[in-house]
Scaffold this active site. Sequence first.
Site: not given
Length: 206
Positions: A32, A182
């Site tokens: 990142k 999910p």
Amino acid sequence: MSRFVVTGTDTGIGKTVFSAGLAGALRAHYWKPVQSGLDEGADRDHVAHLAQLPPELVLEEAYRLTEPLSPHRAAEIDAIQIDPARLSPPALDPLVIEGAGGALVPITRSTLYADLFAWWNLPVIVVARTGLGTINHTLLTIEALRARGVPLHGVAFVGDANDDNEQTIAAMGKIRRLGRLPRLDPLTPETLAAAFAEAFPAEMFL
């Protein structure tokens, strides 16, 4: 080559969890470039835990900023000048790079993440939620990236199943629908690895 950039349609939609699932599945390096907000720990720490990555696969950020704000503003508050030239991707493969927030989040007062993605010329995965509002947000993100010539690998959804929204985005955005992760409760390395393997066939990332 398995080098991907992960961006999102907004903040807090599950982009870091998806990045962890992808990095774990590929046994990839994770990076990142700019981390904003450190009160709850850096995203690389969360990804390292969820993906069960050894330390050598979790790369240090180019910039670590204190406030949980857009990088351009967080850098100003910390009296740091972000140099986009320092954000060139490392020559590692496989590699998962995670952006911050959405594709049009400013890194500086003159550079957006989407501009950085165009410079990198790596395939981008757009992470989108499934609920109300996602069609507009996701199609706008796709359009903004395409306008800059950013290569798009596909869209990955996070949330409860909403087949019509997912199909509509794939068809109208002319983009590959990679699958849907999910919401996981509990969210653990084990539940994430199992759910990611079921939701995203390995061939999606070849």
